[in-house]
Each structure stands twice: as structure tokens, then as C-alpha cells.
Design an enzyme around this catalytic site. Structure first.
Site, PDB file in Angstrom:
ATOM      1  N   LYS A  74       0.924  -1.116   0.039  1.00  0.00           N
ATOM      2  CA  LYS A  74       0.132  -0.002  -0.006  1.00  0.00           C
ATOM      3  C   LYS A  74       0.854   1.212   0.195  1.00  0.00           C
ATOM      4  O   LYS A  74       1.809   1.432   0.667  1.00  0.00           O
ATOM      5  CB  LYS A  74      -0.994   0.057   1.090  1.00  0.00           C
ATOM      6  CG  LYS A  74      -1.877   1.111   1.263  1.00  0.00           C
ATOM      7  CD  LYS A  74      -2.942   0.998   2.581  1.00  0.00           C
ATOM      8  CE  LYS A  74      -3.980   1.953   2.353  1.00  0.00           C
ATOM      9  NZ  LYS A  74      -4.981   1.879   3.598  1.00  0.00           N
ATOM     10  N   SER A 102      -9.740   2.367   2.837  1.00  0.00           N
ATOM     11  CA  SER A 102      -8.907   2.834   1.732  1.00  0.00           C
ATOM     12  C   SER A 102      -7.997   1.974   0.934  1.00  0.00           C
ATOM     13  O   SER A 102      -7.464   2.334  -0.072  1.00  0.00           O
ATOM     14  CB  SER A 102      -8.242   3.724   2.465  1.00  0.00           C
ATOM     15  OG  SER A 102      -7.398   3.027   3.283  1.00  0.00           O
ATOM     16  N   SER A 133     -10.025  -0.106   6.968  1.00  0.00           N
ATOM     17  CA  SER A 133      -9.362  -0.086   5.672  1.00  0.00           C
ATOM     18  C   SER A 133      -8.565  -1.364   5.020  1.00  0.00           C
ATOM     19  O   SER A 133      -8.091  -1.414   3.664  1.00  0.00           O
ATOM     20  CB  SER A 133      -8.587   1.173   5.608  1.00  0.00           C
ATOM     21  OG  SER A 133      -9.077   2.404   5.354  1.00  0.00           O
TER      22      SER A 133
END
Lengths: 506, 99
Positions: free
Chosen positions: A80, A155, A179
Site C-alpha cells: 500500500k 482505503s 481499511s
């Protein structure tokens, strides 16, 4: 589609260690897959083919000399874009950090490299991890491989989509309000939020420091456990890092896979069903609970009344911390600067113009909301009350864990919604985190494991398992047992029912 | 009855160093009002005698031996700077005309 990309991380690692296949071959297969499908999926913001292949060659050389760095050596991973990398940009999905190459690696990044895990690239995300759909990325949305017109969660939608699109067998996410777990739920993948403090936050660009936690994402429970043990553990560079042994999650996942849950007490959270919950989600959840019973678990209903206040408390606490954390983006030391060279502009004006240009609407909304909640005159009514709610939620968990070993609930109230459906209505978007937030506020461990497809739309549903702080192993045991039973009942792994993506011509 | 006005949002944006546009003020004022009305439910516990929790784990000071460790080089520290000069961060003027 290459057979290599369909395999689990555990299978790939075993074959690489036994020199049946090289890490270079495995890495190249995934890079080819990214080239073929990522124009349609857009899971990645940056792909480092050369760096990945160089790291893979190193692993192959080490293995040839008898050195296997870890149980995941040579396996590719999608990282990420909120964790710093010295050799790749780290943008957090924001124009504010476009092209920024950090001068240091996050501890998670360092541990991955030391374990011989191959970092393919950086995955798309809602800007600074604020969102539930990845539509808040400044670089465009990621699409859900189950239905390209739908969101992959957020997210960490880039990480979840990369797994479901077979672009990587492993990924890293971060979970502040869900997330990791909510993207896992809507893409039919496994997502784990470890106990707060279990994984170092050093080099994790801060959104809400008291809630942020990095964790493993994978297509199987065992793969998530193997990755968990690679990234977890005490780090002197993070003052909130827990100085205790990492829970034995791999052993727990292997034990769970034997399929016996007798003696395990499971509590179903009463408050997380009813209005607003998609019927197909509730049905899939109930079927999974029945499955746990068949595996020998004792199932009871547990009430956690304060959980209904978790969402409002979170949307005060997280924006408050973010308004403070994001003050660092001041156009002075790194990142974007607007108005450079205009001598008429003061530092303060440059700062305001830069933040206006560099932040997207959701970040601005939350910074303004947090500034409001922390203002004199509103502090007690909003932030102060939210902190009290946080205490009540921890007490609900403590009372529940006196009766049961783990709590379960749907991960998110609905399946993946269409891209664009909630962007104009922030409060609707926030509801996607309804069931995941309590574990962030209390800091305990929680994970999402796929529990079939919803009958209305054929999209994946997530089953959330919550365990006490530092008892991460408990949820892995339950999840692994459930996963085996689920696949046996369905005649194969759920993830292999994801539609075949058409490789786009270059 | 809105709980937050457009003027308040403009004031908060100034405090937060966000040079928001007129259109954004219109948009955000409405949206923040909806959000605030939804989160105001936390006020249900305001009168309860409950200690606040600021952090999931108890925070304690963490100390280490006072020994020199490698840090960033000057070049690394300046590597992301929007502007640098003579090995330092170059910033816009910090004082106004009248100061």
C-alpha cells in the site's frame, strides 16, 4: 493465465525454496499479469519491475547457497502506497506527495525485504487512507475484479483488488477504521487488522495515530498468517509498538485447518444486523455461523450496546487526529509547493495555497471537521464525548470476552457498491465502516474472511472475527477452520469464482 | 437548524490553512452539517461519569541509551525539498510587508 499466479503464497514459497520454480519466474509471471490486467483494474500506482526482478534474483541466489530468508522468501507482494519505500515513490494517493521518494524505508518495508518478500510496487488508496471506496485517490479509482463498475473497498482498494485480480498473492494494507477488512470483504479476500501496536507504524504515513495499524492481506488465511509473522513484532522506532512476543498465528492457522472448533465459544454481535444490512449479506453471515456450529463451536448472541456509538465517535476522533497529523504538509520540507518564485506570497499564503491544491475534498472535509471538533467551546461536546464512547466500547469488548473467545459480525453491511454511488454523500460512504470501527477504537485484533456470495448480486460477503488484544491467534484458528469447511461445502476456493479478466492489449 | 454555518467553515478553513474556494464553502458547509448532526449522538454519554480514552494501549515514555545512531544525511533530508539553498530548506518570506 499462468498457473503460477493462481497459487497460494505458501505453495509458491515451498516451490521456490525447493527450487522447483525460481522467484524470478514467479515474479515475472505476476509482472506479466499486472501488464495484462492493471489497465482495467488500476490497483497499482507504481510498478517497480526492475527492482522486483533484482530482489527475486537475489533470493534465488541465496536459496542456491542454502539460505532461505523466511517462509515467504521469493513471493511477490503489493505494498500500500502509505508505507515509505526508499526506492519507490510514496504518494498516499495524494497530489501533495506526487513523485515523493522518501529517504527511508518503513519498518514494515524493511522486514519484508529482509524476509526475501518481493515488492512488486505500490497500490492505490483513498487519499491519506481516508475513504471506503478508493474513489478518493487523486490518481483515479481502482476497480473491483468481481465487477469492474464497482468499488474494491477502501482505503486499501488497490491492495484488495491486486489480490482478487491475481496480480499478487500477498499485499499489505493499513486499517484505521476498516481499511484492510472492508476491502477484503468486498473482494472475497482475507484482510487482517492485528492488535494495535502489533505491527510497527514507523514509516506508515500517519492519518489517525491512535487507530492506524498495518496488517496482512492475502487470498487464504494461512498466507495472511505467514505474512503477519513477517511484519509483526516489537520495534524501538515506534513508541506504541508492543514489546511482547508475536502471537503464534501461523500455528493457529494450521491447527484451525484441521477443522475442529470444539471448546471454542463464539459470540454473535446482536447490534450488527437489521436496518441497513443487505439481506444477502445477513444470509451469508448466518450460513457461516451455522458452519462454525457444525465445526463444534458453541455460538451465543452477545450484546455490545455501545457499538452503535462507534461510528459517530470515530468520525470525531479520526478527523481530529488527522487535522493535527496533516499539518505536516506545509510546503516547506517535502511534497508539493504552490507559488514558488512569487515573492509577494508569504510562507503562510504558500502553505494555504499548497494545501488547497494538494488535498482532495475528503481530506479537506476531515481536516475542517477535526479543526472544529478540537475547537474551544466544542471540545467537550464532541471530542471529549467521543473519548468517553471509546472507553464504553472497550468495556463492551471486555464484558463480551468474559463470555466468549471471539466475536463475529458481518464485516460491512453491503456488498461492493457501484463506483460513483456514494461520492456525493460522505455520510453514506462512512456507513461502510459501521462494523469494523469498534476494533480500531478498542485496539483489539480483527479480521475479515470471505463467506460466500450474496444471493442478490453474486458479490462477495465478508465475515468478521474479532479477538481480544494480543489474542490474534484465536481469530486465525477460527478463520482457518471456517475456510476449510466453506471450500469443502462449495467444492473449491471462493476466490476462483472471480470472473476471468480480459487481458487488455497494450 | 444547521449546526455549522458557511462563515464558520470559512473560519475553520483559515485556521487549517486551506485556501478553499467559494464553491467548496457552499459544498462543505452542507456536508459538514449532515456529518455533525449524525455524529452529535456521542453527546448521549456527555453527562456520564466515564473516563476518556485517548489511546488503545496505555502510553508510557520509551527511553533508550543516549548514544549516537546514524540519521539522515543532509542530502537525504533535503532530497524532497521544494527548494533548497546552501544546504538548507529555502522558504518563502515569513514576515508581512508591515512587519
Amino acid at each position: 493465465m499462468s498457473d503460477l499466479i493462481r497459487q497460494t503464497a505458501a505453495e509458491l514459497a515451498a516451490k521456490i525454496a525447493a527450487r522447483e520454480v525460481s522467484s524470478v519466474e514467479v515474479t515475472q509471471a505476476h509482472l506479466d499479469r499486472i501488464t495484462a490486467v492493471d489497465p482495467a483494474v488500476h490497483a497499482f500506482l507504481h510498478v517497480d519491475a526492475e527492482g522486483a526482478l533484482a530482489a527475486a534474483r537475489k533470493v534465488d541466489e541465496d536459496i542456491a547457497q542454502g539460505h532461505v530468508a523466511s517462509p515467504l522468501a521469493g513471493v511477490p507482494l503489493a505494498l500500500k502506497d502509505v508505507l515509505t519505500t526508499q526506492d519507490m515513490p510514496t504518494t498516499c494517493g495524494s497530489k501533495m506527495l506526487e513523485g515523493w521518494v522518501p529517504p527511508y524505508d518503513a519498518t514494515v518495508t524493511r522486514r519484508l525485504r529482509e524476509a526475501g518478500v518481493i515488492i512488486l510496487g505500490k497500490t492505490n488508496m483513498d487519499e491519506f487512507a481516508m475513504g471506503s471506496s478508493t474513489e478518493n485517490s487523486a490518481y483515479g479509482p481502482t476497480r473491483n475484479p468481481w465487477d469492474l463498475d464497482r468499488i474494491p473497498g477502501g482505503s486499501g482498494g488497490g491492495s484488495s483488488a491486486a489480490l482478487a485480480a491475481f496480480e499478487a498473492p500477498l499485499a499489505i494494507g493499513t486499517d484505521t477504521g476498516g481499511s484492510i477488512r472492508q476491502p477484503g470483504a468486498v473482494t472475497g479476500t482475507v484482510g487482517v487488522k492485528p492488535t494495535y501496536g502489533g505491527v510497527s507504524r514507523y514509516g506508515l504515513v500517519a492519518f489517525s495515530s491512535s487507530l492506524d495499524q498495518a496488517g496482512p492481506c492475502a487470498r487464504t488465511v494461512l498466507d495472511a498468517a505467514l505474512l503477519h509473522e513477517v511484519i509483526a513484532g516489537h520495534d524501538p522506532l515506534d513508541s506504541t509498538s508492543i514489546d511482547q512476543p508475536v502471537p503464534a498465528v501461523v500455528a493457529a492457522a494450521r491447527a484451525g485447518a484441521a477443522g475442529d472448533l470444539s471448546g471454542v465459544k463464539v459470540g454473535v454481535v446482536r447490534e450488527f444486523r437489521g436496518e441497513g444490512y443487505q439481506p444477502g449479506v445477513v444470509a451469508a453471515f448466518d450460513t457461516a455461523v451455522d458452519q462454525l456450529r457444525k465445526l463444534g463451536a458453541e455460538v451465543v448472541e452477545v450484546s455490545c450496546p455501545s457499538f452503535t456509538l462507534a461510528l459517530p465517535a470515530y468520525y470525531l476522533i479520526a478527523p481530529s487526529e488527522c487535522s493535527s497529523n496533516l499539518a505536516r504538509f506545509d510546503a516547506m520540507r517535502y511534497g508539493l509547493r504552490v507559488g514558488e518564485g512569487d515573492a509577494a506570497l508569504s510562507a503562510e499564503q504558500v502553505m494555504s495555497l499548497t494545501r488547497e491544491a494538494g488535498f482532495g475534498p475528503e481530506v479537506k472535509r476531515r481536516v475542517i471537521l477535526g479543526t472544529y471538533a478540537l475547537s474551544a467551546g466544542y471540545y467537550d461536546a464532541y471530542y471529549g464525548s467521543a473519548q468517553k464512547v471509546r472507553t464504553l466500547i472497550s468495556r463492551d469488548f471486555a464484558a463480551a470476552y468474559e463470555q466468549v473467545d471471539v466475536l463475529v459480525a458481518p464485516t460491512t453491511p453491503t456488498t461492493a457498491f457501484p463506483i460513483g454511488e456514494r461520492v456525493g454523500d460522505p455520510m453514506q460512504m462512512y456507513l461502510a465502516d459501521l462494523c469494523t470501527i469498534p476494533s480500531n477504537l478498542a485496539g483489539n485484533a480483527a479480521m475479515s474472511v470471505p463467506c460466500g456470495l450474496s444471493e442478490e448480486d453474486g458479490l462477495p460477503v465478508g465475515f468478521q472475527i474479532m479477538a481480544p488484544a494480543l489474542a490474534d491467534d484465536r481469530m486465525y484458528r477460527v478463520a482457518a477452520a471456517y475456510e476449510v469447511a466453506r471450500d469443502a461445502a462449495a467444492g473449491g476456493a471462493l476466490i476462483h469464482r472471480v470472473p476471468e479478466l480480459e487481458a487488455s492489449a497494450r | 437548524m444547521p449546526s455549522i454555518s458557511r462563515d464558520e467553515v470559512a473560519h475553520l478553513a483559515r485556521l487549517a490553512r486551506l485556501a478553499v474556494t467559494e464553491d467548496e464553502l457552499d459544498l462543505f458547509a452542507g456536508q459538514l452539517d449532515v456529518i455533525l448532526q449524525s455524529v452529535a449522538r456521542v453527546g448521549e454519554v456527555a453527562s456520564q461519569d466515564v473516563p476518556p480514552t485517548s489511546h488503545a494501549v496505555p502510553l508510557t515514555n520509551v527511553f533508550r541509551e543516549d548514544v549516537v545512531r546514524p540519521g539522515l544525511t543532509q542530502q537525504q533530508a533535503l532530497s524532497g525539498a521544494p527548494a533548497a539553498e546552501d544546504g538548507r530548506f529555502r522558504v518563502p518570506r515569513i514576515l508581512g510587508e508591515e512587519q
